[in-house]
Design a protein around this motif. Structure first.
Motif, PDB file in Angstrom:
ATOM      1  N   VAL A   1      12.678  -4.377  -1.230  1.00 52.81           N
ATOM      2  CA  VAL A   1      11.741  -5.113  -0.143  1.00 52.81           C
ATOM      3  C   VAL A   1      12.268  -5.370   1.422  1.00 52.81           C
ATOM      4  CG1 VAL A   1      10.524  -7.211   0.480  1.00 52.81           C
ATOM      5  CG2 VAL A   1      10.544  -6.683  -1.847  1.00 52.81           C
ATOM      6  N   GLN A   2      11.430  -4.587   2.395  1.00 51.25           N
ATOM      7  CA  GLN A   2      12.032  -4.684   3.703  1.00 51.25           C
ATOM      8  C   GLN A   2      11.309  -5.676   4.512  1.00 51.25           C
ATOM      9  OE1 GLN A   2      12.097  -0.436   4.662  1.00 51.25           O
ATOM     10  NE2 GLN A   2      14.427  -0.427   4.336  1.00 51.25           N
ATOM     11  N   PHE A   3      11.542  -6.377   5.265  1.00 50.60           N
ATOM     12  CA  PHE A   3      10.869  -7.022   6.475  1.00 50.60           C
ATOM     13  C   PHE A   3      11.461  -6.689   7.632  1.00 50.60           C
ATOM     14  CE2 PHE A   3      10.641 -10.714   3.199  1.00 50.60           C
ATOM     15  CZ  PHE A   3       9.153 -10.591   3.319  1.00 50.60           C
ATOM     16  N   PHE A   4      10.253  -6.317   8.719  1.00 50.08           N
ATOM     17  CA  PHE A   4      10.662  -5.915  10.051  1.00 50.08           C
ATOM     18  C   PHE A   4      10.011  -7.079  10.964  1.00 50.08           C
ATOM     19  CE2 PHE A   4      10.069  -2.077   7.269  1.00 50.08           C
ATOM     20  CZ  PHE A   4      11.080  -1.415   7.783  1.00 50.08           C
ATOM     21  N   LEU A   5      10.721  -7.474  11.845  1.00 53.69           N
ATOM     22  CA  LEU A   5      10.520  -8.630  12.700  1.00 53.69           C
ATOM     23  C   LEU A   5      10.003  -8.136  14.057  1.00 53.69           C
ATOM     24  CD1 LEU A   5      10.049 -11.618  12.184  1.00 53.69           C
ATOM     25  CD2 LEU A   5      12.226 -12.010  13.582  1.00 53.69           C
ATOM     26  N   TYR A   6       8.893  -8.012  14.448  1.00 50.28           N
ATOM     27  CA  TYR A   6       8.373  -7.762  15.948  1.00 50.28           C
ATOM     28  C   TYR A   6       8.210  -8.724  16.904  1.00 50.28           C
ATOM     29  CZ  TYR A   6       8.158  -3.150  13.829  1.00 50.28           C
ATOM     30  OH  TYR A   6       8.338  -1.924  13.448  1.00 50.28           O
TER      31      TYR A   6
ATOM     32  N   LYS B   1      13.288   7.134  -1.101  1.00 46.47           N
ATOM     33  CA  LYS B   1      12.757   6.893   0.112  1.00 46.47           C
ATOM     34  C   LYS B   1      11.389   6.836  -0.293  1.00 46.47           C
ATOM     35  CE  LYS B   1      16.675   8.651   2.846  1.00 46.47           C
ATOM     36  NZ  LYS B   1      16.945   9.403   3.985  1.00 46.47           N
ATOM     37  N   ALA B   2      10.868   6.530  -1.289  1.00 46.08           N
ATOM     38  CA  ALA B   2       9.329   6.428  -1.482  1.00 46.08           C
ATOM     39  C   ALA B   2       8.946   5.036  -1.165  1.00 46.08           C
ATOM     40  CB  ALA B   2       9.018   6.580  -2.899  1.00 46.08           C
ATOM     41  N   LYS B   3       7.386   4.861  -0.421  1.00 46.79           N
ATOM     42  CA  LYS B   3       6.918   3.509  -0.007  1.00 46.79           C
ATOM     43  C   LYS B   3       5.891   3.513  -0.987  1.00 46.79           C
ATOM     44  CE  LYS B   3       9.623   3.182   3.534  1.00 46.79           C
ATOM     45  NZ  LYS B   3      10.695   2.231   3.670  1.00 46.79           N
ATOM     46  N   TYR B   4       5.929   2.111  -1.893  1.00 42.50           N
ATOM     47  CA  TYR B   4       4.909   1.856  -2.687  1.00 42.50           C
ATOM     48  C   TYR B   4       3.851   1.204  -1.745  1.00 42.50           C
ATOM     49  CZ  TYR B   4       8.246   3.141  -6.146  1.00 42.50           C
ATOM     50  OH  TYR B   4       9.200   3.832  -6.891  1.00 42.50           O
ATOM     51  N   VAL B   5       4.298   0.322  -0.848  1.00 42.83           N
ATOM     52  CA  VAL B   5       3.361  -0.589  -0.158  1.00 42.83           C
ATOM     53  C   VAL B   5       3.879  -0.864   1.116  1.00 42.83           C
ATOM     54  CG1 VAL B   5       2.639  -3.113   0.129  1.00 42.83           C
ATOM     55  CG2 VAL B   5       2.973  -2.060  -2.243  1.00 42.83           C
ATOM     56  N   VAL B   6       3.040  -0.707   2.260  1.00 43.64           N
ATOM     57  CA  VAL B   6       3.479  -0.899   3.634  1.00 43.64           C
ATOM     58  C   VAL B   6       2.374  -1.767   4.231  1.00 43.64           C
ATOM     59  CG1 VAL B   6       3.817   0.358   5.637  1.00 43.64           C
ATOM     60  CG2 VAL B   6       4.650   1.224   3.978  1.00 43.64           C
ATOM     61  N   GLU B   7       2.846  -2.824   4.810  1.00 45.39           N
ATOM     62  CA  GLU B   7       1.724  -3.519   5.318  1.00 45.39           C
ATOM     63  C   GLU B   7       2.381  -4.081   6.883  1.00 45.39           C
ATOM     64  OE1 GLU B   7      -1.317  -5.189   4.604  1.00 45.39           O
ATOM     65  OE2 GLU B   7      -1.148  -3.907   2.797  1.00 45.39           O
TER      66      GLU B   7
ATOM     67  N   LYS C   1       6.224  -6.888   9.541  1.00 48.87           N
ATOM     68  CA  LYS C   1       5.645  -5.747   8.762  1.00 48.87           C
ATOM     69  C   LYS C   1       6.614  -5.763   7.622  1.00 48.87           C
ATOM     70  CE  LYS C   1       6.385  -0.559   8.922  1.00 48.87           C
ATOM     71  NZ  LYS C   1       6.968   0.632   9.712  1.00 48.87           N
ATOM     72  N   LEU C   2       5.780  -5.589   6.286  1.00 46.40           N
ATOM     73  CA  LEU C   2       6.498  -5.545   5.167  1.00 46.40           C
ATOM     74  C   LEU C   2       6.379  -3.975   4.516  1.00 46.40           C
ATOM     75  CD1 LEU C   2       7.493  -7.079   2.472  1.00 46.40           C
ATOM     76  CD2 LEU C   2       4.812  -7.034   1.991  1.00 46.40           C
ATOM     77  N   SER C   3       7.576  -3.654   3.856  1.00 46.31           N
ATOM     78  CA  SER C   3       7.630  -2.620   3.114  1.00 46.31           C
ATOM     79  C   SER C   3       8.237  -2.531   1.615  1.00 46.31           C
ATOM     80  CB  SER C   3       8.346  -1.395   3.872  1.00 46.31           C
ATOM     81  OG  SER C   3       8.663  -0.316   3.090  1.00 46.31           O
ATOM     82  N   VAL C   4       7.564  -2.201   0.550  1.00 47.50           N
ATOM     83  CA  VAL C   4       8.260  -2.155  -0.675  1.00 47.50           C
ATOM     84  C   VAL C   4       8.375  -0.761  -1.116  1.00 47.50           C
ATOM     85  CG1 VAL C   4       8.030  -3.011  -3.131  1.00 47.50           C
ATOM     86  CG2 VAL C   4       7.100  -4.349  -0.999  1.00 47.50           C
TER      87      VAL C   4
ATOM     88  N   SER D   1      -4.148  -2.289 -10.209  1.00 47.86           N
ATOM     89  CA  SER D   1      -3.637  -1.843 -11.380  1.00 47.86           C
ATOM     90  C   SER D   1      -2.586  -0.665 -11.345  1.00 47.86           C
ATOM     91  CB  SER D   1      -4.896  -1.150 -12.120  1.00 47.86           C
ATOM     92  OG  SER D   1      -5.412   0.014 -11.801  1.00 47.86           O
ATOM     93  N   ALA D   2      -2.095  -0.420 -12.646  1.00 49.78           N
ATOM     94  CA  ALA D   2      -0.792   0.618 -12.625  1.00 49.78           C
ATOM     95  C   ALA D   2      -1.203   1.949 -12.447  1.00 49.78           C
ATOM     96  CB  ALA D   2      -0.138   0.302 -14.072  1.00 49.78           C
ATOM     97  N   VAL D   3      -2.634   2.158 -12.559  1.00 50.29           N
ATOM     98  CA  VAL D   3      -3.150   3.456 -12.374  1.00 50.29           C
ATOM     99  C   VAL D   3      -3.089   3.914 -10.871  1.00 50.29           C
ATOM    100  CG1 VAL D   3      -5.384   4.679 -12.664  1.00 50.29           C
ATOM    101  CG2 VAL D   3      -4.733   3.127 -14.219  1.00 50.29           C
ATOM    102  N   ASP D   4      -3.376   2.560 -10.025  1.00 49.15           N
ATOM    103  CA  ASP D   4      -3.420   2.858  -8.698  1.00 49.15           C
ATOM    104  C   ASP D   4      -2.182   3.162  -8.167  1.00 49.15           C
ATOM    105  OD1 ASP D   4      -6.058   2.536  -8.425  1.00 49.15           O
ATOM    106  OD2 ASP D   4      -5.931   0.271  -8.487  1.00 49.15           O
ATOM    107  N   GLN D   5      -0.991   2.482  -8.556  1.00 47.19           N
ATOM    108  CA  GLN D   5       0.480   2.402  -7.968  1.00 47.19           C
ATOM    109  C   GLN D   5       1.193   1.632  -8.706  1.00 47.19           C
ATOM    110  OE1 GLN D   5      -0.657   0.993  -3.993  1.00 47.19           O
ATOM    111  NE2 GLN D   5       0.378  -0.843  -4.538  1.00 47.19           N
ATOM    112  N   PRO D   6       2.496   1.950  -8.902  1.00 45.31           N
ATOM    113  CA  PRO D   6       3.443   1.450 -10.012  1.00 45.31           C
ATOM    114  C   PRO D   6       3.886   0.092  -9.382  1.00 45.31           C
ATOM    115  CG  PRO D   6       4.557   3.193  -8.527  1.00 45.31           C
ATOM    116  CD  PRO D   6       3.250   3.350  -8.245  1.00 45.31           C
ATOM    117  N   VAL D   7       3.993  -0.283  -8.100  1.00 46.59           N
ATOM    118  CA  VAL D   7       4.161  -1.722  -7.524  1.00 46.59           C
ATOM    119  C   VAL D   7       2.854  -2.125  -6.532  1.00 46.59           C
ATOM    120  CG1 VAL D   7       5.487  -2.782  -5.924  1.00 46.59           C
ATOM    121  CG2 VAL D   7       6.387  -1.158  -7.475  1.00 46.59           C
TER     122      VAL D   7
END
Length: 305
Positions: free
Chosen positions: A197-202, A258-264, A249-252, A150-156
């Motif tokens: 959105v950023q994709f990191f390929l390992y 330089k805020a990170k809403y999502v990092v997987e 690895k995904l980052s939004v 939900s929007a309460v948890d995080q904006p994205v």
């Protein structure tokens, strides 16, 4: 070191005369000449393995069993070991090569056996068994969905990440000469500037091959996401990646703050394999092809005289 050569040689079944005859070749192969009269307890693990393999490499057995010899040593010594094993095999003798180095397995072996907890779970042509090994250990699928917060948890919120073929099918295996599409679905719960959105390929060694971000397609001015569902997609062209298992690895985040809403860290994964049919940059070369990238670059051969 000198005594260790005689000891290892004797344990491996060589006679004293045979060790004396091959002593200089063994020392030269090991490249530890200057430490030959140093106690082996002072050797590093790499130096000790160099010496041990050098002795084994100069045996004349019908069957040579080599276990993880390429796990230590520099690249030059590893290549020397591989070349030596190829020489032994080409001489009509059998080499049983145990390793987690898939490039070395593919380069040296024609047949492969896959073991798991001491049990054989696959055997056959080397490429088939290697591909099964690469796919077996991956806990990351080619598609992953997430419960939208939900929007309460995080904006994205992250909704889904996928690895797709050119026709849109989801797949975890691609040939080198096939493109790969990475796709991210996410939800903006409020108007946000400069979401990217950023994709990191390992690769399977844990090396970051490259990173890519969708902000390169946007204007240099502020770009605002209104509330709603979004999808960012990037295409990795054919004939770019080398054989490996790749983890994404995904980052939004927010580009300016330089805020990170999502990092997987390990959201999805896929494998790239070489069909070994002569249609890729490898051509008819069957040996090891180094590098994390494998671009199909234009070449020109000209007769000068």
């Amino acid at each position: 070191g000198r005594e260790n050569i005689y000891l290892n040689g004797a344990l491996l079944g060589m006679t004293t005369a045979e060790i004396k005859r091959k002593f200089d070749d063994i020392v030269s192969f090991s490249e530890v000449e200057q430490f030959l009269d140093t106690p082996v307890k002072r050797y590093s693990s790499g130096m000790y393995v160099r010496l041990a393999f050098a002795v084994a490499a100069h045996l004349d057995p019908e069957i040579l069993i080599v276990d993880e010899v390429l796990a230590v040593g520099d690249a030059q010594f590893q290549k020397k070991c591989l070349d030596k094993m190829q020489d032994v095999a080409s001489g009509g003798r059998t080499v049983v090569f145990v390793s987690h180095n898939m490039n070395a397995i593919r380069s040296l072996c024609q047949k492969a056996v896959l073991l798991e907890h001491g049990k054989m779970i696959a055997q056959g042509e080397v490429n088939d068994v290697v591909n099964q090994y690469l796919h077996a250990g991956g806990s990351q699928p080619a598609e992953r969905t997430y419960p939208v917060k939900s929007a309460v948890d995080q904006p994205v919120s992250l909704a889904a990440v996928r690895v797709k073929q050119a026709n849109g099918d989801i797949s975890d295996t691609y040939q080198i000469n096939e493109p790969v599409q990475l796709e991210c679905d996410y939800v903006c719960h409020q108007a946000i500037e400069d979401v990217h959105v950023q994709f990191f390929l390992y690769d399977e060694k844990g090396v970051c091959v490259f990173m890519t971000a969708d902000n390169v397609q946007k204007n240099k001015d502020h770009w605002t996401h209104q509330p709603g569902n979004y999808r960012s997609t990037v295409n990795i062209p054919a004939n770019l990646l080398a054989e490996s298992r790749y983890v994404i690895k995904l980052s939004v985040g927010n580009l300016n703050r330089k805020a990170k809403y999502v990092v997987e860290p390990d959201c999805v994964a896929f494998s790239v394999v070489d069909p070994m049919d002569g249609t890729t940059v490898r051509g008819n070369w069957a040996g090891t092809w180094e590098g994390a990238m494998r671009p199909m670059l234009p070449w020109q051969v000209t007769k000068l005289s």
